[in-house]
Design a protein around this motif. Structure first.
Motif, short mmCIF file in Angstrom:
data_model
loop_
_atom_site.label_atom_id
_atom_site.label_comp_id
_atom_site.label_asym_id
_atom_site.label_seq_id
_atom_site.Cartn_x
_atom_site.Cartn_y
_atom_site.Cartn_z
N MET A 1 0.85 -1.20 0.00
CA MET A 1 0.00 0.00 0.00
C MET A 1 0.88 1.25 0.00
N ASP A 2 0.63 2.12 -0.96
CA ASP A 2 1.47 3.32 -0.99
C ASP A 2 0.95 4.40 -0.05
N GLU A 3 1.71 5.47 0.05
CA GLU A 3 1.44 6.60 0.97
C GLU A 3 0.03 7.19 0.76
N LYS A 4 -0.31 7.42 -0.52
CA LYS A 4 -1.59 8.06 -0.82
C LYS A 4 -2.76 7.17 -0.39
N GLN A 5 -2.61 5.87 -0.66
CA GLN A 5 -3.68 4.95 -0.25
C GLN A 5 -3.82 4.91 1.27
N ASN A 6 -2.66 4.94 1.90
CA ASN A 6 -2.65 4.99 3.35
C ASN A 6 -3.45 6.17 3.87
N THR B 1 -19.86 4.78 2.75
CA THR B 1 -18.51 4.33 3.06
C THR B 1 -17.99 3.23 2.14
N GLY B 2 -16.82 2.75 2.47
CA GLY B 2 -16.11 1.75 1.68
C GLY B 2 -14.61 2.01 1.79
N GLY B 3 -13.80 1.06 1.35
CA GLY B 3 -12.36 1.31 1.30
C GLY B 3 -11.55 0.71 2.42
N THR B 4 -12.22 0.25 3.46
CA THR B 4 -11.50 -0.41 4.56
C THR B 4 -12.29 -1.64 4.97
N GLU B 5 -11.69 -2.51 5.72
CA GLU B 5 -12.38 -3.73 6.16
C GLU B 5 -13.61 -3.37 7.00
N ARG B 6 -13.43 -2.40 7.87
CA ARG B 6 -14.57 -2.00 8.71
C ARG B 6 -15.70 -1.43 7.85
N ALA B 7 -15.31 -0.63 6.86
CA ALA B 7 -16.31 -0.05 5.95
C ALA B 7 -17.03 -1.17 5.20
N SER C 1 -17.71 6.96 -1.62
CA SER C 1 -16.82 7.28 -2.74
C SER C 1 -15.90 6.10 -3.03
N MET C 2 -15.83 5.72 -4.32
CA MET C 2 -15.12 4.51 -4.70
C MET C 2 -13.73 4.77 -5.25
N ARG C 3 -13.23 5.98 -5.05
CA ARG C 3 -11.91 6.32 -5.57
C ARG C 3 -10.84 5.35 -5.08
N ALA C 4 -10.93 5.01 -3.80
CA ALA C 4 -9.95 4.08 -3.24
C ALA C 4 -9.92 2.78 -4.03
N ALA C 5 -11.11 2.27 -4.37
CA ALA C 5 -11.20 0.99 -5.07
C ALA C 5 -10.72 1.10 -6.51
N VAL C 6 -11.02 2.24 -7.12
CA VAL C 6 -10.59 2.44 -8.50
C VAL C 6 -9.06 2.45 -8.57
N GLU C 7 -8.46 3.02 -7.53
CA GLU C 7 -7.01 3.17 -7.55
C GLU C 7 -6.28 2.01 -6.88
N ASN C 8 -7.02 1.19 -6.15
CA ASN C 8 -6.37 0.09 -5.45
C ASN C 8 -7.25 -1.15 -5.46
N GLU C 9 -6.92 -2.02 -6.37
CA GLU C 9 -7.64 -3.29 -6.56
C GLU C 9 -7.92 -3.98 -5.22
N GLY C 10 -6.96 -3.85 -4.32
CA GLY C 10 -7.03 -4.56 -3.04
C GLY C 10 -8.22 -4.21 -2.17
N VAL C 11 -8.82 -3.05 -2.36
CA VAL C 11 -9.97 -2.71 -1.51
C VAL C 11 -11.29 -2.75 -2.28
N ALA C 12 -11.22 -3.19 -3.53
CA ALA C 12 -12.43 -3.23 -4.36
C ALA C 12 -13.53 -4.05 -3.68
#
Ligand SMILES: Cc1cc2nc3c(=O)[nH]c(=O)nc-3n(C[C@H](O)[C@H](O)[C@@H](O)COP(=O)(O)O)c2cc1C
Ligand SMILES: Cc1cc2nc3c(=O)[nH]c(=O)nc-3n(C[C@H](O)[C@H](O)[C@@H](O)COP(=O)(O)O)c2cc1C
Ligand SMILES: Cc1cc2nc3c(=O)[nH]c(=O)nc-3n(C[C@H](O)[C@H](O)[C@@H](O)COP(=O)(O)O)c2cc1C
Ligand SMILES: Cc1cc2nc3c(=O)[nH]c(=O)nc-3n(C[C@H](O)[C@H](O)[C@@H](O)COP(=O)(O)O)c2cc1C
Lengths: 348, 348, 348, 348
Positions: free
Chosen positions: C1-6, C72-78, C100-111
Motif C-alpha cells: 500500500m502506498d502513501e496516498k492509499q494509506n 462508506t467503503g475502502g477499509t475492512e470495517r467499511a 466514494s469509490m476512488r480508493a477501489a478504482v485506484e487500489n484493486e485490493g480494496v475493491a
C-alpha cells in the motif's frame, strides 16, 4: 375611624407594600416600546446643552413633558411618600398625580395626606377619583371636594374594571358611567381627565370620552405594573388567585393604546403611562403621540424608603436619557422630537 | 505634560483596557448580517487557488478589500499596537487606520506613536480626527498636521456624538459642523472621509456629507463595540452609568447602514465596519455595497498582547473565510462577488 | 500500500469515527422540514393495512421510496458496514448507495469493500465518485470501473466543494467540470446522477446538470451532517478549524433545495437526503417533490456497531412512521401522498 | 369476564393513570389560542353581576356554554369519576360527556358505570362510541344501546385514527365509514355528533360529516392531551414508542380547527375542546365560533382523587374567568361576546 375606613387604609398599605416587594410586573404583555427603535443621526447638528424639554400641558408652558403618576395617599406613610414626590416634582418641574382620594373625601382626618400643594407650589397637581364611584353615590360634589383638598389644577377619573373584578371587595358596577362622567366634566371648574390604571384605553373608548367632554387622557397601558397581579397577592380567595394566572396576557400595551388614541381622537393632551422604564421609552412615547409621560412604580422605592434627593436623582436620570435620545437623533426641542421620522418599527 | 494631556493619555489607556477586558459588545443590536445567508452553489466552476481578492480603493489597485479600523495612538503602549498592526497590514496588503490624533496634534511628544509609515510603506494609511473638534478650535491647519504626522494617504473625520454625550468630559457641541467639514474637505491635499464609531451613518446623513465634498465613508455601524458601554465602564457618574442601560438598543446596524448609504449616495468608496466577525460577514458586506471592510476590536487582543505574527494569522483566517465564501458561491473575483444574486435575506 | 492509499484509508476511518462520535450535526441550519406540518384528516377513509409504499425509481417499480445514502467503503470495517446495510436494504427493498469509490478504482485490493451485490441481489445499487476528480485525471474509464466493481445499477457523482476547501489535502479545482460531467453521462451504460454531500443543490445548478444529460439528482441539502464540521474535527490546522465556525450557517436546506430543484427542472427522479430524521420528514419530502428519500448518518450507529437486524428495525420504524403519516392524512399510496393538499407551511 | 373484556378494562385503567401521572400534554403543538388576545375595554358599561352565561345547545336553553368532555367509564373507578363529574355538572349546569361505551355495550356488567343520569337529571348527557367500530360489526343497534344505557340526550361518535394506529391492539380500518355514519345518524332518535380525540377535525371533513346528517361537532383539536403520547406510555413495542417522537407535531390546533369548521359549515352546534386551560381560552373559543367549550383532562385530578366539591370549585373558577373576560371587553351576554370585535390576532 369606622370599619370601612379601616379597610381602605389597610388596602392602601398593602398596595404600596406589594408594589414595592412583590413581582407585580406584567408577565406576558410588554409596553410595546421595545418594538420601536430610533435611527441614529450621526450628524445631529445641535449642541447638547441647548436641548430644550419645555412643553405645553393644560394650556400652560411647562419645563418638562413629565408626570409623576397617581399612586397613593390616605395613610401617614402615603403622606410622606406624596410629600417627597411633591418636593422632587417641584424641583424638577414635573406634574404630580395623587392616588385615589376616596379615603379623604369620606374621612376628613386623612385629607392632609393629599395636601402637598405647599411642597409643590408651581407645578400642576392632579386630583384622583375612581369613576366607578359614580355608581356608588359619588357625583360632582365629591369631585369638587377632592380638587379642593388637593388644591389641584385638574381632576383625573380612573377606570379600573379589572382591578375591581379581582378585588374581593370590588365595586364592579360599571354600567352607564358615561353620562355621569359627562355631567361631572361639564360642572367642574378645572379640566377633567380619564385614565386607566394599567390595562390601557383604546381608541373607541377614547372617542366616547372625548365626546363626553373629557379634556385629557392617560392611556395607562399594559406592560408595567399589573393590578391583577397586585390583587392576586392580596387575595385570600384561592379561586381569584388562580384565575389571575389566566389574565397574565390581558391589557392593551401602552404603545398600542397611545397609537390608537392619537389616531382616533383630537385630545389636546394625552399622557402615556404604564411601564415607562426610562427616558428613551419616554422619547418613543412622545414621538408616538404623547404630550406628557408618566412614571409610577419605578419612582416608588426612592419615594418610600429614601428622601427627595433620591427621587430627584431618578428624575434627572430620566431627563438625561430623554436629552441623550434627542441628541442622538438631532432633535433640539420637544416639537422637533414629535416631528421626527427617525422612530422605526422593528421588523421581525 | 500638562493636565489636559494627562487626561487624554489616561482615557486612551482606559479605552484599550476596557475594550480588551470588559463586555463591550453591543447587547440588543446585532450587525444585521445574521439576517442574510448565501445560497450555496454546488458547482462553483472555479479553482479555489485562482480566487482573486484584489480591488480598488481610493482610485488605486489594492491586494485586498480589507482595512484595520482606526483604534489607537497617543501612548507608548498604543504605539506598540500601531506598529504591530502596521507590520501585519503591510505583509497582507490591508489598509491601516489610526486612532484619533488629537493628542499628537496638541503634543509634539506623542506624535511618534502615530508615525508607523516606515512599517507600512506601501499600504494606504488613514489619519483620524474627531469632526466635533471643529467646534472647539480645530480647522484645516490641524487636519494637515495630522496627515503630516502620519504620512497618511487620507484623513477620516469621526462622528461620535453618543460617545461624547456619555463621556463626563465630552465635547457635545455638534451644531453647524457640516460647513466646517466642507471647508476642510475642500482644502486638504488628500481625500477626506467621514466615519462613525459604532452607531452607524444613515442614508440621509451620507447624502449631506457627499454633497459637502466628502470622498469616502465608513458606516461604522452598530452590532460590534458599543462606545456607550465602554464609557459606562469609565464612568464615575452613577447617573450616566445607569442611563447607559437605556441605550443598549441604540444605533443603526452595520448592514442596515450599508444598505441605506449605498442606495442614497454615489460614494466611490464605502467602508463597512462595526462588529465584523469573520470573512463570511465581510463577503456579505461586499455584496451589500461595501468596497472595503474594516475590522477593529477583534484584532486588538493579538495586537496588544502578542506580536505581528499573531495578527497576521488572524488576517489570514479572515481572508481564507472570504475566499471560502466566494468559492462556495462560485465567485472568482471581488466584482463577481459584488454582482452575485446568491445573498438571500432570511425569511422569518 | 502506498502513501496516498494509506492517507485515503486513514481519512475514511476518521470520517466514520467522527460521524459516530462527534457533534457533526449542522448547527445554524435546519432541514426546513420543521417549517411544514401536515393537516390531520380525522376521517382518512383508508385501512392502515392497505397502505402501499411502492413507487418507481429509475424506471422500475420498487417496494419503497427509500434509499440508504452513500457513506462508506475502502477499509475492512467499511466493508462490514456496507455488507450489513446491503442485507438490510435487500430485506426491506431500499435502494443502496455506496461511499466514494476512488480508493477501489485506484487500489484493486480494496475493491471488495464495495462489492456487496451478493447481499443485495434485487435492489438498486448506486456507485459513487467525486465529480471533481475529472480535473485530476478521472474520466469515463474510471467511472465504468466503479460501476463494474459495485455491479451497480447507476453511478452518482458527488459535488463537495466546501468539504474539499476545508480539507487540508483538498482537491479544490472545480473549474469547467460541467462538460466533463456531460461527457461521462453520455458514455456510461447506466444512469448517471449528481449529488451534493450536505450543502444542497439549487435550482439553477440542477438545470445545468439536467441539460448536461444527468438523469437523477440527490439534493443532499443542509440541516443534517455538516462536512465542514466533520473536517473541523480532522483538522490539525488551527486557521481552518476556527474558520469552520464562520460557516455554521452555510448551505441550502434540504427542503428549500428540493422545492427549487422540483420547480426548475423536469428530472425523472429526485432524491431528498440531508438530515432526514424519520418517516414524517420523509413524507414531507415526498410531498415537496422527492421521489426517493435518503437516510445517512442516522443509520450509521446500527450499521457500525450492531448487526443487520438493528438496521432493519430502524428501517421498519421509518416505514411505520411514513405509513402513519399517510394514514393521518388519508393517503393510501405514494401518488396519493404526492398529490395531497394537506402539507401546510407553518405561518410565524 | 372474558379475555377481551379484561383487556378493555386494563386499557381504561391505564388511560386514566397515564393521563393523571404522565407528561401527556402535546409538546410541539399548541391550541393556537395563545395567538389571540382580547383588546381591553376600559369602559365596559356593564355590571359584573349581570353577566349572563346562558346559551342554547341542542335547541334548548342552557345555563352555561360548557361541557365536561367524554373521558371514562367501564370500571368501578371510572364509575366513581363519572358520578362525581355528573354531580358537579348538574350543580353548575354543564353538559356531560361519557367515555367510550363499547365496554358497556359488550358487557352488561359494566353498564352501570355509564349510568349517571340520576346524579345529573337536568343537564345534557352525551353517549360515546368509536365510529371505527362500524367496520368491526357495530351499527344502529349498538348505538341505540349506548344511548339507552346512559339515558343520553345525544350520541357522539369519536374519530381516533392516530390513537388506533399507535395502539398495539388498534382497530385501524377507517375505510368507507362515512356511509355507515350517515345511516346511524338517520336512524337514531337523538342528535348524533362526531368528535376527534385531540387531533382536530378540519373544514373539509366537517363538511362531509354535515352532509352525512351529523348534527353537532366537537373539533377536539391538538394542543392538549396527546393520545399518541398516552399510547406511547402504554406501549411495550419499542418501534411505536420511538415513532411517537416523530409525531409530536401532529394535529390541527383547536383554534385552527374551530376557525376552519366554522367557516366551512353551518353546524348548529360546534363544540371546542382540546387543551382548554381556563375561561379566557373559553372566551376566545366562543368568539372564534364555538357554541360550547369542553374541558377534559384538567378536570381529571379533582374527579379522580377528590370529591364533587373540588370539581365544582374548578368549574366555578372557569366560569369566573369567562365572566371576567366578558367584563373586561364589556360583553354582558354570550351573544354579545360572540359578536365582539375585540379579539385580535397577535402580530409577530
Ligand atoms: C403603587 C401604585 C399605586 C397606584 N395607585 C393608583 C391610584 O390610586 N389611582 C390611579 O388612578 N392610578 C394608580 N396607579 C396607576 C398609575 O397611576 C399609572 O396609571 C400606571 O400606568 C403606572 O404604571 P407604572 O407603575 O408601570 O409606571 C398606581 C400605580 C402604582 C404603581
Ligand atoms: C479600542 C477601539 C478604539 C477605537 N478608537 C477609535 C478612534 O480613535 N477613532 C475612530 O474614528 N474610531 C475608533 N474606533 C472605532 C473603529 O474605528 C470602528 O469605527 C468600529 O466600527 C470598529 O468596530 P468593531 O470594533 O466592532 O470591529 C475604535 C474602536 C475600538 C474597538
Ligand atoms: C459518514 C458519512 C459518509 C458519507 N460519505 C459520502 C461519500 O463518500 N460520498 C457521497 O456522495 N456522500 C457521502 N455522504 C453524504 C450522504 O450520502 C448524503 O448526501 C447526506 O445528505 C446524508 O445526510 P444525513 O447524514 O444528514 O442523513 C456521507 C455521509 C455520512 C454521514
Ligand atoms: C383521560 C381522557 C380520556 C378520554 N377518553 C375519551 C373517550 O373515551 N372518548 C372520546 O371521544 N374522547 C375521549 N377523550 C378526549 C376528550 O373527550 C376531548 O376530545 C379532548 O379534546 C379533551 O382535551 P383536553 O384533555 O386537552 O381538555 C379523553 C380525554 C382524556 C383526557
Amino acid at each position: 375611624m369606622d370599619e370601612k375606613q379601616n379597610l381602605t387604609e389597610k388596602r392602601k398599605t398593602e398596595h404600596i407594600d406589594i408594589a414595592l416587594n412583590k413581582e407585580v410586573q406584567s408577565r406576558n404583555v410588554t409596553t410595546g416600546f421595545e418594538r420601536y427603535s430610533f435611527k441614529h443621526n450621526a450628524l445631529p447638528e445641535i449642541n447638547f446643552r441647548d436641548i430644550d424639554l419645555s412643553t405645553a400641558f393644560m394650556k400652560k408652558g411647562r419645563r418638562t413633558p413629565f408626570l409623576i403618576s397617581s399612586m397613593t395617599g390616605g395613610t401617614e406613610r402615603a403622606y410622606q411618600i406624596n410629600r417627597r414626590l411633591a418636593m422632587a416634582a417641584e424641583k424638577m418641574g414635573w406634574a404630580m398625580g395623587l392616588g385615589s382620594m376616596r379615603a379623604a373625601v369620606e374621612n376628613e382626618g386623612v385629607a392632609y395626606t393629599f395636601n402637598i400643594r405647599k411642597y409643590a407650589p408651581t407645578v400642576p397637581i392632579i386630583a384622583n377619583l375612581g369613576a366607578v364611584q359614580f355608581n356608588y353615590g359619588y357625583g360632582t360634589k365629591e369631585c369638587l371636594r377632592a380638587v379642593e383638598i388637593a388644591e389641584a389644577d385638574a381632576l383625573v377619573l380612573h377606570l379600573n374594571s379589572m382591578q375591581e373584578a379581582f378585588q374581593p371587595e370590588g365595586d364592579t358596577n360599571f354600567s352607564e358611567l358615561l353620562p355621569k362622567i359627562e355631567e361631572v366634566a361639564a360642572s367642574l371648574p378645572v379640566p377633567v381627565g380619564v385614565k386607566e390604571v394599567g390595562m390601557g384605553i383604546d381608541g373607541e373608548t377614547a372617542k366616547k370620552l372625548r365626546e363626553a367632554g373629557i379634556q385629557f387622557l392617560d392611556v395607562a397601558g399594559a406592560g408595567g405594573t399589573s393590578w391583577i397581579q397586585v390583587e392576586k397577592y392580596r387575595s385570600k380567595n384561592k379561586m381569584r388567585e388562580q384565575a389571575a394566572e389566566a389574565f397574565q396576557q390581558w391589557g392593551l400595551s401602552t404603545a398600542d393604546a397611545l397609537i390608537e388614541v392619537r389616531k382616533e381622537t383630537a385630545f389636546e393632551n394625552i399622557i402615556a403611562s404604564g411601564g415607562m422604564k426610562n427616558g428613551v421609552d419616554a422619547a418613543k412615547a412622545l414621538v408616538l403621540g404623547a404630550d406628557v409621560v408618566g412614571f409610577g412604580r419605578s419612582l416608588l422605592p426612592a419615594a418610600a424608603d429614601q428622601d427627595e434627593v433620591a427621587i430627584i436623582s431618578k428624575l434627572e436620570q430620566i431627563e438625561f436619557e430623554l436629552r441623550a435620545a434627542m441628541f442622538g437623533i438631532g432633535a433640539g426641542t420637544i416639537s422637533d422630537l414629535k416631528a421626527t421620522n427617525r422612530l422605526l418599527k422593528i421588523e421581525n
